[in-house]
Design a protein around this motif. Sequence first.
Motif, PDB file in Angstrom:
ATOM      1  N   LEU A 265      10.166  23.489  -1.994  1.00  0.00           N
ATOM      2  CA  LEU A 265      11.448  22.827  -2.249  1.00  0.00           C
ATOM      3  C   LEU A 265      11.331  21.863  -3.421  1.00  0.00           C
ATOM      4  N   ARG A 266      10.222  21.126  -3.482  1.00  0.00           N
ATOM      5  CA  ARG A 266      10.031  20.198  -4.587  1.00  0.00           C
ATOM      6  C   ARG A 266       9.959  20.954  -5.918  1.00  0.00           C
ATOM      7  N   GLU A 267       9.242  22.076  -5.918  1.00  0.00           N
ATOM      8  CA  GLU A 267       9.152  22.871  -7.141  1.00  0.00           C
ATOM      9  C   GLU A 267      10.516  23.456  -7.510  1.00  0.00           C
ATOM     10  N   ALA A 268      11.277  23.896  -6.498  1.00  0.00           N
ATOM     11  CA  ALA A 268      12.605  24.449  -6.773  1.00  0.00           C
ATOM     12  C   ALA A 268      13.534  23.391  -7.345  1.00  0.00           C
TER      13      ALA A 268
ATOM     14  N   ALA B 291       1.189  23.792  17.020  1.00  0.00           N
ATOM     15  CA  ALA B 291       1.920  22.702  16.367  1.00  0.00           C
ATOM     16  C   ALA B 291       1.437  22.519  14.932  1.00  0.00           C
ATOM     17  N   MET B 292       0.143  22.675  14.716  1.00  0.00           N
ATOM     18  CA  MET B 292      -0.384  22.527  13.357  1.00  0.00           C
ATOM     19  C   MET B 292       0.073  23.654  12.439  1.00  0.00           C
ATOM     20  N   THR B 293       0.316  24.850  13.017  1.00  0.00           N
ATOM     21  CA  THR B 293       0.877  25.912  12.170  1.00  0.00           C
ATOM     22  C   THR B 293       2.263  25.514  11.672  1.00  0.00           C
ATOM     23  N   GLY B 294       3.031  24.847  12.541  1.00  0.00           N
ATOM     24  CA  GLY B 294       4.345  24.362  12.108  1.00  0.00           C
ATOM     25  C   GLY B 294       4.226  23.300  11.030  1.00  0.00           C
ATOM     26  N   VAL B 295       3.251  22.398  11.173  1.00  0.00           N
ATOM     27  CA  VAL B 295       3.040  21.367  10.150  1.00  0.00           C
ATOM     28  C   VAL B 295       2.642  22.006   8.825  1.00  0.00           C
ATOM     29  N   ARG B 296       1.776  23.016   8.894  1.00  0.00           N
ATOM     30  CA  ARG B 296       1.354  23.709   7.665  1.00  0.00           C
ATOM     31  C   ARG B 296       2.546  24.360   6.974  1.00  0.00           C
ATOM     32  N   GLU B 297       3.418  25.015   7.753  1.00  0.00           N
ATOM     33  CA  GLU B 297       4.582  25.657   7.160  1.00  0.00           C
ATOM     34  C   GLU B 297       5.559  24.628   6.601  1.00  0.00           C
ATOM     35  N   LEU B 298       5.659  23.471   7.275  1.00  0.00           N
ATOM     36  CA  LEU B 298       6.523  22.407   6.765  1.00  0.00           C
ATOM     37  C   LEU B 298       6.014  21.902   5.422  1.00  0.00           C
ATOM     38  N   ILE B 299       4.704  21.715   5.319  1.00  0.00           N
ATOM     39  CA  ILE B 299       4.126  21.274   4.051  1.00  0.00           C
ATOM     40  C   ILE B 299       4.381  22.317   2.965  1.00  0.00           C
ATOM     41  N   ARG B 300       4.171  23.584   3.324  1.00  0.00           N
ATOM     42  CA  ARG B 300       4.386  24.667   2.358  1.00  0.00           C
ATOM     43  C   ARG B 300       5.844  24.716   1.895  1.00  0.00           C
ATOM     44  N   THR B 301       6.765  24.563   2.847  1.00  0.00           N
ATOM     45  CA  THR B 301       8.189  24.580   2.503  1.00  0.00           C
ATOM     46  C   THR B 301       8.563  23.381   1.648  1.00  0.00           C
ATOM     47  N   THR B 302       7.985  22.218   1.954  1.00  0.00           N
ATOM     48  CA  THR B 302       8.275  21.012   1.183  1.00  0.00           C
ATOM     49  C   THR B 302       7.809  21.155  -0.251  1.00  0.00           C
ATOM     50  N   ILE B 303       6.613  21.722  -0.432  1.00  0.00           N
ATOM     51  CA  ILE B 303       6.103  21.941  -1.787  1.00  0.00           C
ATOM     52  C   ILE B 303       7.020  22.896  -2.552  1.00  0.00           C
TER      53      ILE B 303
ATOM     54  N   MET C  90       0.855  -1.193   0.000  1.00  0.00           N
ATOM     55  CA  MET C  90       0.000   0.000   0.000  1.00  0.00           C
ATOM     56  C   MET C  90       0.880   1.227   0.000  1.00  0.00           C
ATOM     57  N   SER C  91       0.665   2.076  -0.972  1.00  0.00           N
ATOM     58  CA  SER C  91       1.528   3.245  -1.123  1.00  0.00           C
ATOM     59  C   SER C  91       1.124   4.337  -0.176  1.00  0.00           C
ATOM     60  N   GLY C  92       2.136   5.118   0.293  1.00  0.00           N
ATOM     61  CA  GLY C  92       1.891   6.208   1.217  1.00  0.00           C
ATOM     62  C   GLY C  92       1.782   7.528   0.494  1.00  0.00           C
ATOM     63  N   VAL C  93       1.658   8.591   1.292  1.00  0.00           N
ATOM     64  CA  VAL C  93       1.558   9.944   0.761  1.00  0.00           C
ATOM     65  C   VAL C  93       2.738  10.724   1.271  1.00  0.00           C
ATOM     66  N   ASN C  94       3.541  11.271   0.380  1.00  0.00           N
ATOM     67  CA  ASN C  94       4.667  12.103   0.786  1.00  0.00           C
ATOM     68  C   ASN C  94       4.161  13.435   1.313  1.00  0.00           C
ATOM     69  N   ILE C  95       4.890  13.984   2.298  1.00  0.00           N
ATOM     70  CA  ILE C  95       4.461  15.244   2.884  1.00  0.00           C
ATOM     71  C   ILE C  95       4.488  16.337   1.833  1.00  0.00           C
ATOM     72  N   GLY C  96       3.453  17.147   1.822  1.00  0.00           N
ATOM     73  CA  GLY C  96       3.365  18.224   0.856  1.00  0.00           C
ATOM     74  C   GLY C  96       2.803  17.801  -0.486  1.00  0.00           C
ATOM     75  N   GLN C  97       2.484  16.491  -0.664  1.00  0.00           N
ATOM     76  CA  GLN C  97       1.927  16.005  -1.910  1.00  0.00           C
ATOM     77  C   GLN C  97       0.472  15.632  -1.712  1.00  0.00           C
ATOM     78  N   ARG C  98      -0.364  16.065  -2.642  1.00  0.00           N
ATOM     79  CA  ARG C  98      -1.759  15.710  -2.555  1.00  0.00           C
ATOM     80  C   ARG C  98      -1.942  14.236  -2.910  1.00  0.00           C
ATOM     81  N   PRO C  99      -2.895  13.548  -2.248  1.00  0.00           N
ATOM     82  CA  PRO C  99      -3.154  12.147  -2.612  1.00  0.00           C
ATOM     83  C   PRO C  99      -3.645  12.060  -4.047  1.00  0.00           C
ATOM     84  N   GLU C 100      -3.158  11.057  -4.776  1.00  0.00           N
ATOM     85  CA  GLU C 100      -3.468  10.956  -6.198  1.00  0.00           C
ATOM     86  C   GLU C 100      -4.425   9.819  -6.505  1.00  0.00           C
TER      87      GLU C 100
END
Length: 388
Positions: free
Chosen positions: A171-174, A157-169, A1-11
């Motif tokens: 970084l992936r685009e960069a 804590a959720m604000t930190g998670v949101r910023e982590l997701i935003r940063t990950t996205i 079963m495949s997982g979901v990478n942080i910052g990636q929408r489920p496909e």
Amino acid sequence: MSGVNIGQRPENRTQKAIKVMWTAIWLAFLSAPVDDLLHGGHARGVRVLGWGALAVFVVWYMLLVFRTGRGDRPGVVLGSLAVLAAESTALALTLGRSWLVLLVYVSIASGAALPPRLARWTIPGASALMAALALVVPDGRAFLGGLLVPALLGGFAMTGVRELIRTTIALREARATVAQLAANEERLRLARDLHDLLGHSLSLITLKSELAGRMLPDQPDKAAQQVADIEQVSRQALVDVREAVTGYRRARIAPELAGAKVALSAAGVVAELPGDPDPTGLDEESEAALAWALREAVTNVVRHSGARRCVVELLRRQTLDGAVLELSVEDDGSGGPAPVNAPGNGLTGLAERLAKVGGALEAAGSHRGFRLVARVPAGVATDIGSGA
């Protein structure tokens, strides 16, 4: 079963189900309202309304958290949070202190769905509303101490998670942009080199072909000479192209260091690499041998060592036999690579490759891990750099 990478929408459905499950785990803290509905002594009609209101709250909360980072307008999110807060307030006032926990979820949803500039106000606001209700609801003060801290900590804590997701996205685009720019630059370099290699040769071939065509009827001897010249130019152009292709395929230290950083990071190994390696004065074969040594050592660290840290150093040293360029790769793992007996593979092939350029290989384990050292002859002794 495949997982979901942080910052990636489920496909697909599987990834969506996994994300829903991870989000739903935290609904376990709704046991207090559930227990109140089951054993709180409420009338049947009140219980039916309570179950319905709780189901609406959960669905609304899940939609807010599930859409974290989707870029919804803050006004829409604030309106949704206001509906959740109003419903939580009404349930706490009508059904009792067990329902105060809903305000904790309002605080968490604020941190997950709102940008930090707004969440820093809504999280304390939801917590303050919960504190005020605890003072009004009968026996609510007994629950205040156990709910106020989770509301504040969970929300921020959720604000930190949101910023982590935003940063990950971001970084992936960069990374994708950098990869595209690197590919474009490599295409331009290849086009430029091929133009430099073949432009003159093809122009000369064209010119001599035209001359041979004009000389052929009346001056066959001179035409034959032009054809011979065309053959010689063509052969030289072919040699130049082969040398260029060989150069593109030859292993080099700088790209291997970049690849080592990516491989070690992907394996969860902390990498300490030279900042700006410059193997000046090193012939191409010696540099290629060191590059292959680096690749083999990093592969062994990733596959066999179980290390948490890897240090790569690249130094020029002066020895009794002259200057050498020394590459060392040391990890803190449990041991060295698996034994390799086939010539041309593993450390055996690596030692042979280094020996061909007058270098040497040392590889040994210790109580701290495993260390590989590769040396090749170099020029004047100057320090290139070490892991930092």
